[in-house]
Design an enzyme around this catalytic site. Structure first.
Site, PDB file in Angstrom:
ATOM      1  N   TYR A  74      47.813  48.339  34.708  1.00 12.20           N
ATOM      2  CA  TYR A  74      48.926  49.262  35.548  1.00 12.20           C
ATOM      3  C   TYR A  74      50.371  49.028  34.819  1.00 12.20           C
ATOM      4  O   TYR A  74      50.629  47.872  34.529  1.00 12.20           O
ATOM      5  CB  TYR A  74      49.035  48.913  36.913  1.00 12.20           C
ATOM      6  CG  TYR A  74      47.730  49.489  37.807  1.00 12.20           C
ATOM      7  CD1 TYR A  74      47.954  50.984  37.997  1.00 12.20           C
ATOM      8  CD2 TYR A  74      46.608  48.933  37.977  1.00 12.20           C
ATOM      9  CE1 TYR A  74      46.748  51.602  38.590  1.00 12.20           C
ATOM     10  CE2 TYR A  74      45.757  49.503  38.826  1.00 12.20           C
ATOM     11  CZ  TYR A  74      45.710  50.773  38.911  1.00 12.20           C
ATOM     12  OH  TYR A  74      44.509  51.421  39.684  1.00 12.20           O
ATOM     13  N   GLU A  83      39.828  57.229  44.901  1.00  5.15           N
ATOM     14  CA  GLU A  83      39.540  56.452  45.848  1.00  5.15           C
ATOM     15  C   GLU A  83      39.777  56.758  47.392  1.00  5.15           C
ATOM     16  O   GLU A  83      40.487  57.574  47.564  1.00  5.15           O
ATOM     17  CB  GLU A  83      40.180  54.913  45.437  1.00  5.15           C
ATOM     18  CG  GLU A  83      39.922  53.797  46.304  1.00  5.15           C
ATOM     19  CD  GLU A  83      40.629  52.532  45.869  1.00  5.15           C
ATOM     20  OE1 GLU A  83      41.574  52.608  45.125  1.00  5.15           O
ATOM     21  OE2 GLU A  83      40.158  51.252  46.438  1.00  5.15           O
ATOM     22  N   GLN A 128      45.902  57.790  40.312  1.00  4.97           N
ATOM     23  CA  GLN A 128      44.739  58.353  40.616  1.00  4.97           C
ATOM     24  C   GLN A 128      44.931  59.720  40.769  1.00  4.97           C
ATOM     25  O   GLN A 128      46.108  60.260  40.354  1.00  4.97           O
ATOM     26  CB  GLN A 128      44.288  57.717  42.147  1.00  4.97           C
ATOM     27  CG  GLN A 128      43.874  56.535  41.995  1.00  4.97           C
ATOM     28  CD  GLN A 128      43.358  55.961  43.142  1.00  4.97           C
ATOM     29  OE1 GLN A 128      42.801  56.643  44.260  1.00  4.97           O
ATOM     30  NE2 GLN A 128      42.909  54.520  43.479  1.00  4.97           N
ATOM     31  N   GLU A 177      41.127  51.952  35.049  1.00  4.57           N
ATOM     32  CA  GLU A 177      42.249  52.143  36.017  1.00  4.57           C
ATOM     33  C   GLU A 177      43.445  52.079  35.298  1.00  4.57           C
ATOM     34  O   GLU A 177      43.658  50.994  34.533  1.00  4.57           O
ATOM     35  CB  GLU A 177      42.188  51.355  37.228  1.00  4.57           C
ATOM     36  CG  GLU A 177      41.332  51.537  38.071  1.00  4.57           C
ATOM     37  CD  GLU A 177      41.340  50.809  39.297  1.00  4.57           C
ATOM     38  OE1 GLU A 177      42.445  50.104  39.919  1.00  4.57           O
ATOM     39  OE2 GLU A 177      40.275  50.197  40.262  1.00  4.57           O
ATOM     40  N   ASN A 226      34.135  45.939  41.302  1.00 10.56           N
ATOM     41  CA  ASN A 226      35.437  46.437  41.014  1.00 10.56           C
ATOM     42  C   ASN A 226      36.327  45.118  41.174  1.00 10.56           C
ATOM     43  O   ASN A 226      36.412  44.770  42.193  1.00 10.56           O
ATOM     44  CB  ASN A 226      35.865  47.520  41.722  1.00 10.56           C
ATOM     45  CG  ASN A 226      37.372  47.892  41.661  1.00 10.56           C
ATOM     46  OD1 ASN A 226      37.747  48.397  40.459  1.00 10.56           O
ATOM     47  ND2 ASN A 226      38.220  47.648  42.553  1.00 10.56           N
ATOM     48  N   GLU A 227      37.101  44.992  40.015  1.00 14.00           N
ATOM     49  CA  GLU A 227      37.927  43.800  40.318  1.00 14.00           C
ATOM     50  C   GLU A 227      37.500  42.653  40.855  1.00 14.00           C
ATOM     51  O   GLU A 227      38.039  42.238  41.873  1.00 14.00           O
ATOM     52  CB  GLU A 227      39.460  44.324  40.773  1.00 14.00           C
ATOM     53  CG  GLU A 227      40.047  45.375  40.052  1.00 14.00           C
ATOM     54  CD  GLU A 227      41.517  45.642  40.367  1.00 14.00           C
ATOM     55  OE1 GLU A 227      41.977  45.039  41.497  1.00 14.00           O
ATOM     56  OE2 GLU A 227      41.922  46.114  39.646  1.00 14.00           O
TER      57      GLU A 227
HETATM   58  O1  AHR Z   1      44.136  52.144  42.323  1.00 11.23           O
HETATM   59  C1  AHR Z   1      44.695  51.122  43.156  1.00 11.23           C
HETATM   60  C2  AHR Z   1      44.073  49.794  43.409  1.00 11.23           C
HETATM   61  O2  AHR Z   1      44.271  49.230  42.207  1.00 11.23           O
HETATM   62  C3  AHR Z   1      42.487  49.868  43.149  1.00 11.23           C
HETATM   63  O3  AHR Z   1      41.776  49.922  44.424  1.00 11.23           O
HETATM   64  C4  AHR Z   1      42.047  48.297  42.596  1.00 11.23           C
HETATM   65  O4  AHR Z   1      40.953  48.332  41.845  1.00 11.23           O
HETATM   66  C5  AHR Z   1      43.393  48.159  41.990  1.00 11.23           C
HETATM   67  O5  AHR Z   1      44.095  47.014  42.182  1.00 11.23           O
END
Ligand code: AHR
Length: 518
Positions: free
Chosen positions: A267, A52, A371, A322, A199-200
């Site tokens: 996450y 990103e 990432q 992600e 995205n999101e």
């Molecule tokens: O990976 C960092 C961020 O995490 C991304 O930009 C977003 O999609 C997520 O909240």
């Protein structure tokens, strides 16, 4: 069909009313590996990565510019390319993330000196000069031999803008877009296959309701066209962790033929903003993070159950685009840059997450670690001309053996990793057979103190000899530094015995082992 049974993967399994760390005694766990002709292929795309425009991922990471003294190809660091080739990166997602929904791709093509400077509002409000755009990214993918996965802007971009981007990249003809691409130096279309739409969108991508987004998705997906020879795979912005309603509405309101994949973000973190340091933690922090990571299993299963309800034929892929650990940033770094170190704890997260994705390969067709470089659970960190490979890199390198291999069903009851009266499953495993008949078994032992012995019944596999590799270290907090980049690396592993079709493996505490059988 239950193709894989792993008891205890998921939440905490038992609460004990005493406070103690694990004892030193060994457990012996029997793992049964079978063969099942109907088992799925583990898509190589489960081993995807993500770059990103965030912090030092692209600028000062992948891209140093052609005039840099750091050896580069078209401005892209050669050492990063070489290292990532070692992972057989199947696909790379770009330009975000949250950045994708404020990215206007036309800003990033054409002569660099004419490209506008914008503000990266999500990530540190830094200025973005657009010197790394579509051509530079697709060159990077070409150098890596990876499929590009472009994330289109729905939050602040138009339907026309997305359609133009697809046409610019994929149309082989005489239109304004195709001719613009040619005049910018790319004669042949790139034929980009994977296109994210939003995205999101429930958050940074527009704060939408799922009903609103489902309609928008249908509209944007319609105009993200297939061109001759360039059929595309559209991936809808999906849920965050346990937002099951998002998946429900998307599966209900979007026909399967409009959506190759539906994404999911999960996450491993404790709270928001993320807390805890990547390398300064104690065992209770470690245990909590392991608990969060193992929760992935429940999250995946519940989203998959919803998808199964609407799509029992599994035509829509779950795309975990992600995943990874997220801690507080390293001291002294920009809070908006999400730069964190990477320890043996992250090696555990990588190993168990990938095993969980493999296990569900009948539905999960793609995943992207967040990432690749200098951001979150990175596989590579850089400091000017220096570069290091993290423990996560070494795990992903071992696991590359699973790419495009046939899943072998595994069943066992895991021993427990007990800390302060709570228990988690200590062992995670996954197995596959590749096109050449090689069997790979990935094993993770998250127990911080105790080695675990597993007895693998290889009766059905017809394997005669084994070799092994391991990622292990003395302390949980161990990590590679720019002064000592080789502290953690893959090593040859020999602590196993093979007798009468049974393989006995002794897995050290907090280690990841890959066994290869032929
Ligand atoms: O990976 C960092 C961020 O995490 C991304 O930009 C977003 O999609 C997520 O909240």
């Amino acid at each position: 069909m239950a193709i894989f049974k792993q008891k205890f993967i998921g939440n905490v399994i038992a609460i004990f009313f005493f406070a103690t760390s694990s004892s030193q005694s060994q457990n012996s766990t029997v793992i049964k590996i079978g063969t099942d002709d109907s088992a799925p292929i583990i898509s190589k795309h489960i081993y995807g990565h993500f770059a990103e425009h965030l912090g030092r991922s692209v600028y000062d990471g992948f891209y140093v510019g052609e005039d840099s003294s750091i050896p580069n190809t078209n401005g892209i660091r050669n050492d990063i390319i070489d290292a990532l080739k070692g992972l057989k990166v199947p696909n790379l997602r770009w330009p975000g993330g949250c950045f994708a929904d404020e990215y206007h791709w036309k800003d990033g093509v054409g002569p660099k000196q004419e490209r506008p400077v914008i503000i990266n509002t999500h990530w540190g409000q830094v200025e973005e000069d657009n010197s790394f755009g579509t051509h530079e990214f697709l060159k990077l993918c070409e150098l890596l031999d990876a499929e590009p996965y472009l994330a289109g802007n729905v939050g602040s971009g138009t339907v026309e803008e997305l359609n133009d981007w697809v046409e610019y990249c994929n149309y082989d003809g005489n239109t304004d877009m195709a001719n613009w691409r040619k005049s910018n130096g790319q004669e042949e279309p790139w034929r980009v296959k994977y296109w994210g739409i939003g995205n999101e969108s429930w958050g940074c991508g527009g704060n939408m309701t799922p009903e609103h987004f489902a309609n928008l998705y249908r509209q944007y997906a319609t105009y993200a066209r297939n061109y001759p020879g360039s059929n595309i795979k559209r991936i809808a912005s999906g849920a965050d962790s346990d937002n099951y309603d998002w998946t429900e509405v998307m599966m209900r309101d979007v026909p399967h033929w409009m959506m190759w994949g539906l994404s999911l973000h999960y996450y491993t973190r404790t709270g928001w903003p993320p807390t805890g340091n990547a390398t300064k933690f104690d065992e209770s922090d470690y245990f909590l993070i392991m608990k969060h990571c193992l929760k992935t299993s429940e999250i995946l299963d519940r989203h998959i159950a919803i998808m199964d309800k609407y799509d029992p034929k599994k035509r829509v892929a779950l795309v975990v685009d992600e995943w990874g650990s997220w801690y507080a940033v390293e001291e002294g770094t920009n809070p908006g840059f999400a730069y964190q170190q990477n320890s043996m704890r992250d090696a555990m997260i990588a190993g168990i997450s990938l095993n969980m994705f493999n296990e569900r390969a009948d539905r999960i067709k793609m995943a992207n670690l967040a990432q690749a470089v200098n951001v979150l659970q990175a596989v590579i960190l850089t400091d000017s001309e220096k570069m290091l490979l993290t423990p996560t890199y070494h795990v992903m390198k071992m696991y590359a053996a699973h790419q495009d291999s046939k899943l072998l069903p595994v069943s066992f009851e895991s021993p427990e990793y007990t800390f302060n009266g709570e228990s988690l499953p200590a062992i995670s495993a996954s197995a596959s057979k590749d096109k050449n008949g090689l069997v790979h078994i990935s094993l993770v032992n998250i127990d911080s103190q105790k080695e675990n012995v597993v007895e693998i019944d290889c009766g059905e596999l017809g394997v005669k000899g084994f070799s092994g590799t391991i990622v292990a270290s003395k302390k949980l907090q161990d990590h590679n530094t720019f002064d000592n980049p080789g502290k953690i690396a893959t090593k040859v592993f020999k602590d196993f015995k093979f007798k009468k079709g049974k393989l006995s493996v002794t897995i050290p505490p907090f280690s990841v082992v890959m066994i290869e059988g032929e």
